[in-house]
Design a protein around this motif. Structure first.
Motif, short mmCIF file in Angstrom:
data_model
loop_
_atom_site.label_atom_id
_atom_site.label_comp_id
_atom_site.label_asym_id
_atom_site.label_seq_id
_atom_site.Cartn_x
_atom_site.Cartn_y
_atom_site.Cartn_z
N UNK A 119 0.83 -1.19 0.00
CA UNK A 119 0.00 0.00 0.00
C UNK A 119 0.88 1.26 0.00
N UNK A 120 1.89 1.25 0.86
CA UNK A 120 2.79 2.41 0.93
C UNK A 120 3.52 2.63 -0.39
N UNK A 121 3.91 1.54 -1.03
CA UNK A 121 4.60 1.67 -2.32
C UNK A 121 3.67 2.32 -3.33
N UNK A 122 2.39 1.93 -3.30
CA UNK A 122 1.45 2.54 -4.24
C UNK A 122 1.25 4.03 -3.93
N UNK A 123 1.24 4.36 -2.64
CA UNK A 123 1.13 5.77 -2.27
C UNK A 123 2.34 6.54 -2.81
N UNK A 124 3.53 5.98 -2.58
CA UNK A 124 4.76 6.63 -3.04
C UNK A 124 4.75 6.82 -4.55
#
Lengths: 295, 258, 344
Positions: A119-124
């Motif tokens: 999820x964090x990677x997608x946010x980044x």
């Protein structure tokens, strides 16, 4: 007059059919129109790029540094080299981290914590590139007290990491589990299995991901504005402001000089050729033999 | 049954229990497997026969949420109780249901993989081991010209499975576990693998899981019948197939269920 | 190992099944190579290493937030929430209000959506449902190419081709026939909100259409056949069998396109005119949040000025994050598992 149900319906049917057929035809027409309308700018951009660029790309352009305003000639050699330098730095940071994170996600991250990372990677991945520039400015430029090639490299690497990690994960998950089992069955340890069997089998897919990330950041301008900053001269130092091709195109494009406009088109052509060549090469390689033989 | 005097025990299993999450896949399995003989494991699908062999070299625990309890000894090697799993697997060869050669490696590299990736680097010795293993698995004559040229994945299904056997043999195991090695093969290729098992059991303790009772009868001296995670009967193959002492075994053998 | 213990295995359990006896001396046990313990340390080190890489992603996003929040404090304390409502951007007098940028960002992005969505869906419908099979690959590839063109090149093209075109043909025409709406009045500079919206539309079409394509392909063949079997025309099949089921996913694609448009910097900066004003007419120049950072960040003198720009960046980050997360959830609802139940 008594209604004749049979006649009534036989009259109505062709009418409805005609309307429905017309709507169908209209929609088909609209869809084809949309395709043409979307393809037009693409053709226009490439066509114009080639038309304006080809005449301006010459030996001087590829080997010289920019001339001062008013003088004809000169080129973007330092910007091309600077872009290469910055992209090299970005890859040196972004590729190992991206692949490492991808390995974690695929081989160890099938759980809640892994989901959080994904999820964090997608946010980044969705953070606007200009914001990435601010962050790289804050962590590199402010500490070094210099605009620098390193700051540019860090900014671009932050953009590469999420793309590379997600594609690496996807590619590793495509490797059939039977290969991992075969390796474990031979008494090969987990880390060895991951590197020498799983990652090796997925190599072409992982390279595809790396190249796509590379192509994506190669044309990025916004995060370089206040990190690499640009430079009219050659620079070989990691801690000094450095020219980059997209930056140079931007500066020249918004300038009032025809000569610079000409060079901006030449630079754009060089940039797009580099990107399209790497993207198509990757596509061809991928369609030829990703995961060759793994079933 | 009466144990044959003088026959060595290759694998000793005591009170083996295995779970997938909360589902118990094996219940209190205890059996002694004869060294340098072939032992077949039969039973209807879902009876735990694959799980059983995968517990013998600790492959079971590579599955998420899988658990094992009990004692397994292979010769003097305690399979559980503190021995690292990797170490156990290095001494037990395993052949899987579907041939799984490493697709990016040549034939040679496939066979050498087990040794190389465990840090073995003596080139000359490696050449020798690769050749011997391929000869043992009766593949050498068919592929010796393409050893380094062809990828393991370019071979036919039967050849791939024999390549996997060679790969398992190269690490010089004493025990060879085969999990339905012929189920994805045509009859001719299966026949070749069966012939191979006949030769291999002179040197190796073989445990073969099969859903094919004829195959069990052909290749194995001993046969164990599993049902719903329990070992129902374990005896000489002839006895199992002619005069089983358990009704359930007889039902299965005669095709009344499963 | 005591062999005696093995010779008489004290088997418990329901059904001890004996095999042959264990030999006194297992002849081959010695052949086992007792080398290292199986590289457990190496496994742990490797795990720690890849975990570190994964944690780096968390750390980066944390760092982004920290940098933006901590460095915008000055501006936040000076202006508070009024920062987002103020219309006055005056670096000379240290007065900063971000409303013109917010307005410019929102209007240019919405304009882009209005132009892009019908076209993108049209392209997706054509590629998945109408196009002959041989054309699908090239079409998908071409849209992908469109996505690979760097923003600065779109900007370059817009300056030298799109803007003159707008100035000479499109804007006079719009002013004459649609001028009464108030959206198309004033001098036709070419450069301005309209140019920014159009170039953004061109840039986000590939994203929207590729996601629409993806979710449309995820709709099962049975849905299509079911509708066709009722005697529907192709369009009715697409509308009822495909689009309705893919609705949430298409919405996700649209919102993802919006996220991209909001954060897009270079192309917009090159054509929007960069003037912090709020005007009704789409012909008028404007300014966006990303553009003001791009143009003024490296020249920002004074801590408050820089801090105000970073606060603009923070706002941009938060908005795009919310928009992207929303889009992800919508796309997932279609491509993973059953079609989203958006209607009863």
């Amino acid at each position: 007059m008594p209604e004749d149900p049979i006649n009534a319906s036989s009259k109505a049917v062709p009418q409805i059919n005609l309307r429905r057929r017309l709507v169908n035809a209209a929609v088909t027409f609209a869809a084809v129109g949309a395709v043409i309308l979307v393809l037009t700018p693409l053709v226009a951009i490439f066509g114009y790029l080639v038309y304006r660029g080809v005449g301006s790309v010459n030996w001087a352009f590829l080997t010289q540094t920019p001339k001062p305003v008013g003088e004809a000639g000169g080129g973007m050699a330092n910007a091309i080299a600077g872009s290469a330098f910055i992209l090299l730095l970005a890859s040196l940071i972004g590729v190992p981290f991206g692949i490492g994170a991808g390995i974690y996600l695929a081989e160890y991250g099938r759980n809640r914590f892994g989901d959080a990372i994904r999820f964090t990677a997608d946010v980044l991945n969705g953070v606007p590139s200009i914001v990435i520039g601010i962050v790289a400015y804050g962590i590199v430029v402010l500490t070094q007290r210099h605009f620098s090639a390193l700051a540019g490299g860090v900014a671009l690497s932050l953009m590469m990491i999420p793309t590379i990690s997600r594609t690496t994960e996807e590619m590793l998950l495509l490797v059939p589990n039977s290969l991992r089992e075969a390796s474990y069955g031979l008494g090969i340890s987990r880390w060895r299995t991951t590197l020498s069997i799983t990652l090796r089998t997925a190599t072409s897919g992982v390279i595809t991901g790396v190249m796509l990330a590379f192509a994506r950041v190669a044309g990025e301008t916004a995060p370089l504005l206040f990190t690499a900053f640009g430079n009219q001269y050659w620079n070989y130092r990691i801690d000094q402001p450095t020219a980059a091709l997209p930056l140079q195109i931007f500066t020249y494009a918004i300038s009032p000089f025809d000569e610079w406009h000409r060079q901006a088109w030449a630079g754009a052509l060089v940039l797009i050729v580099l990107i399209v060549v790497s993207v198509s090469a990757v596509r061809i390689a991928a369609s030829r033999g990703m995961l060759k033989g793994a079933n | 049954m009466t144990p044959e005097p003088g026959t060595e025990i290759g694998i000793q299993v005591e009170n083996l229990n295995a779970w997938f999450g909360k589902t118990q896949a094996l219940q209190d399995i205890s059996m002694n497997v004869a060294a340098k003989h072939a032992t077949a494991i039969i039973g209807p699908s879902g009876c735990g026969k694959s799980t059983f062999v995968r517990c013998l070299n600790r492959m079971h625990e590579t599955v998420r949420d899988a658990r094992v309890m009990g004692r397994v000894r292979i010769g003097e090697l305690e399979v559980y109780n503190g021995t690292p799993a990797v170490y156990v697997r290095r001494h037990v060869g395993m052949v899987f249901q579907k041939a799984n050669p490493f697709p990016t490696m040549s034939i040679y590299d496939n066979v050498a993989a087990g040794l190389r990736l465990n840090g073995f680097s003596d080139r000359r010795k490696l050449d020798e081991i690769v050749e011997n293993s391929l000869k043992m698995s009766v593949l050498w004559d068919e592929i010796k010209g393409d050893l380094r040229k062809k990828s393991g994945a370019s071979l036919s299904g039967g050849q791939q499975q024999r390549l996997c056997i060679a790969r398992a043999l190269a690490v010089e195991p004493q025990v060879l576990l085969m999990d339905e090695p012929c189920s994805a093969l045509d009859p001719i290729s299966s026949g070749k693998i069966e012939d191979l098992i006949f030769q291999l059991k002179e040197h190796y303790t073989i445990v073969i899981v099969t859903h094919n009772m004829q195959q069990a009868a052909r290749v194995a001296e001993y046969t164990g019948f599993f049902l719903l995670g329990r070992l129902i009967e374990f005896d000489k193959t002839e006895k199992i197939f002619t005069t089983p002492s358990e009704k359930r075994t007889e039902d299965y053998i005669t095709g009344r269920f499963g | 190992m005591a062999n005696g213990a093995l010779r008489a295995p004290g088997m418990t359990g329901p059904k001890p099944v004996a095999g042959p006896q264990l030999a006194g001396q297992t002849s081959w046990a010695s052949a086992i190579r007792l080398k290292d313990a199986g590289g457990q340390l190496a496994d742990t080190v490797f795990y720690a290493l890849v975990l570190f890489c994964a944690l780096a992603i968390l750390a980066v996003v944390g760092l982004v937030l920290y940098e933006l929040v901590s460095k915008s404090q000055l501006s936040w304390h000076a202006f508070g929430f009024k920062f987002f409502l103020g219309q006055n951007w005056d670096p000379v007098n240290d007065q900063f209000g971000a409303l013109p940028f917010i307005y410019g960002t929102v209007v240019s992005s919405l304009l882009a959506l209005v132009l892009a969505v019908p076209l993108a869906i049209g392209v997706a419908v054509f590629t998945t449902e109408m196009s002959p099979r041989w054309l699908r690959g090239p079409l998908a590839f071409t849209t992908e190419l469109l996505a690979a063109i760097p923003s600065v090149i779109y900007g370059l093209w817009a300056i030298f081709v799109l803007v003159p075109l707008l100035r000479q043909y499109v804007q006079p025409w719009l002013a004459r026939y649609l001028g009464w709406t108030g959206l198309f009045e004033g001098p036709p500079y070419g450069i301005g909100m309209l140019a920014a919206g159009i170039i953004l539309a061109i840039m986000i079409i590939p994203i929207i259409s590729s996601i629409t394509r993806e979710v449309m392909t995820a709709v099962s063949q049975q849905q299509r056949e079911g509708v066709l079997a009722l005697g529907a025309t192709r369009w009715e099949m697409i509308r009822m069998g495909v689009l309705r089921n893919a609705r949430a996913g298409i919405m996700g694609g649209v919102i993802l396109g919006l996220g991209r448009a909001l954060g897009e910097t270079m192309a917009v900066t090159m054509v929007i005119g960069n003037r912090p004003e709020i005007a009704r007419s789409l012909f008028a120049p404007g300014y966006t949040m990303a553009s003001v950072i791009a143009n003024e960040f490296s020249e920002a003198t004074g801590d408050l000025y820089l801090s105000a720009l970073i606060e603009v960046g923070l706002a941009l980050f938060l908005v795009t994050m919310v928009v992207n997360i929303l889009a992800q959830l919508l796309v997932w609802s279609v491509t993973r598992g059953a079609p989203a139940r958006t209607h009863a």
